[in-house]
Design a protein around this motif. Sequence first.
Motif, short mmCIF file in Angstrom:
data_model
loop_
_atom_site.label_atom_id
_atom_site.label_comp_id
_atom_site.label_asym_id
_atom_site.label_seq_id
_atom_site.Cartn_x
_atom_site.Cartn_y
_atom_site.Cartn_z
N LEU A 156 10.86 54.16 38.07
CA LEU A 156 12.09 53.90 38.81
C LEU A 156 13.19 54.82 38.31
O LEU A 156 13.46 54.90 37.12
CB LEU A 156 12.51 52.44 38.65
CG LEU A 156 13.77 52.00 39.40
CD1 LEU A 156 13.57 52.12 40.91
CD2 LEU A 156 14.13 50.57 39.02
N ARG A 157 13.85 55.53 39.24
CA ARG A 157 14.89 56.48 38.90
C ARG A 157 16.27 55.84 38.91
O ARG A 157 16.49 54.84 39.57
CB ARG A 157 14.90 57.65 39.91
CG ARG A 157 13.97 58.77 39.55
CD ARG A 157 14.25 59.97 40.43
NE ARG A 157 13.56 61.13 39.90
CZ ARG A 157 14.15 62.29 39.67
NH1 ARG A 157 15.44 62.43 39.91
NH2 ARG A 157 13.47 63.31 39.19
N SER A 158 17.20 56.48 38.19
CA SER A 158 18.60 56.10 38.29
C SER A 158 19.13 56.49 39.66
O SER A 158 18.76 57.54 40.21
CB SER A 158 19.42 56.80 37.19
OG SER A 158 20.81 56.68 37.45
N SER A 159 19.98 55.67 40.22
CA SER A 159 20.54 55.97 41.54
C SER A 159 21.48 57.17 41.49
O SER A 159 21.83 57.72 42.54
CB SER A 159 21.30 54.75 42.08
OG SER A 159 22.32 54.36 41.17
N ASP A 160 21.90 57.59 40.30
CA ASP A 160 22.82 58.72 40.16
C ASP A 160 22.11 60.03 39.85
O ASP A 160 22.77 61.05 39.69
CB ASP A 160 23.85 58.44 39.05
CG ASP A 160 24.73 57.26 39.37
OD1 ASP A 160 25.02 57.06 40.57
OD2 ASP A 160 25.11 56.53 38.44
N GLU A 161 20.77 60.01 39.77
CA GLU A 161 20.04 61.23 39.42
C GLU A 161 19.18 61.66 40.59
O GLU A 161 18.34 60.88 41.09
CB GLU A 161 19.16 61.00 38.19
CG GLU A 161 18.42 62.26 37.76
CD GLU A 161 17.54 62.04 36.54
OE1 GLU A 161 17.04 63.03 36.00
OE2 GLU A 161 17.36 60.87 36.15
N GLU A 162 19.38 62.90 41.02
CA GLU A 162 18.60 63.43 42.13
C GLU A 162 17.85 64.70 41.76
O GLU A 162 17.07 65.20 42.56
CB GLU A 162 19.52 63.72 43.33
CG GLU A 162 20.18 62.48 43.92
CD GLU A 162 21.02 62.79 45.14
OE1 GLU A 162 21.10 64.00 45.50
OE2 GLU A 162 21.58 61.86 45.74
N ARG A 163 18.09 65.24 40.56
CA ARG A 163 17.48 66.51 40.20
C ARG A 163 15.97 66.36 40.00
O ARG A 163 15.46 65.28 39.67
CB ARG A 163 18.11 67.07 38.92
CG ARG A 163 17.86 66.23 37.69
CD ARG A 163 18.73 66.69 36.52
NE ARG A 163 18.46 65.90 35.33
CZ ARG A 163 17.67 66.30 34.34
NH1 ARG A 163 17.08 67.49 34.43
NH2 ARG A 163 17.47 65.53 33.28
#
Length: 283
Positions: free
Chosen positions: A235-242
Motif C-alpha cells: 500500500l502506497r502513501s497517497s502523497d507519493e506518485e513517483r
Amino acid sequence: MKRRGALALLALGILLAGGASVIVLGIARQAGEASRAVIPQVYVVMAAREIPDQAVVTPDALVVRPFPAEFAPPGAISQPEQVVGKFAVGTIYRDQIVMNGHVTTGRKATSLSDRVPPGRVVVWLPMPDLLAGQVGFQPGDRLDILLSLKLVQSEVGDTPSNASNSNGMSTQTTLQNVEIFALGEQQQAGVKAAEGGVSARTSASTQPLALLVDHQDAIIIKYIKDSGGTIDLALRSSDEERIVRTDAVTVDSIAERFRFRVPQEVRTVPAEPRQAMQQEPRP
C-alpha cells in the motif's frame, strides 16, 4: 436692403436644416419599426450556468430570454416549468438553449464502463490470501504489485549447461502506483466468465481487486496472474506518485547483503583409525 436679403437666406437655411432633421428622424423611426416587424421574437429557456451531466435542473440554473424566431432551434423549450426537476442528459453549458433532448425525467443508470476514463481499462486481480478479509482497501488507494517467480537461468540468457545449478526464486516490484478502481465488482458486473483465470484462483470469501491501468499494464497484470508466482501488494502513501527503481531479490543477493554463510559438510574420522593414531609412539 442687402442685409435683409442675407437674413432671409439664413432663416431659409435654418428652416431647410430643421426640415431635413425631421425627415431623417422619421425615416429612422420607420426603419426601426420595420425592423422589429420583420424579425419576430420568441422566448426560449437558456442555461444561466453550467449544468453537469445527470444533475437535477433547478430554477436558479435557468433564464428566459428573447430570441429571433427564425433562428430558434426546433424543440427549444420556452417555459422553465418544463425543465425544472428533470435530469440533464450530458453537460448543458452556460447560455446554451435548452431543448427537449437535453433533459429527462429519470436519471440514467450508470455502469462500470461509464466510470472508466478514456484510454484506461479495468482488470481484476485476486486478493492475496494473506490480505483477504484483513486489509480494508478503498477505491482510490494506490498499490505496488510485488511478484515472486521461479526462474531458470537459461530463460534469461545463460547457457543450458548452467541451468541445472541456477534454479531459484526471484522477487521484484512489477507495477507501481496502481489505482484501485473498485472492490468485488467482478461478480456484480457479470464478467466472471471473461476473467475465468481470476475466478478459478479466487475463493468465494475473497474480493477481487479491480485495478485501473492503461492497456499495456493490463497485459502485464494478465501475465502476473498466469505466471504461477506469488503475488503480494504494498500500500502506497497517497502523497507519493513517483516510480521507484528497485533491485530484484534472489537467494544470492540475500546471502551477499546479509552475509549468510553456506553450511559446509562436517567430515568425521572413523573410530579405528583414530585409536591407531593414538597408539602410535612418538618419535
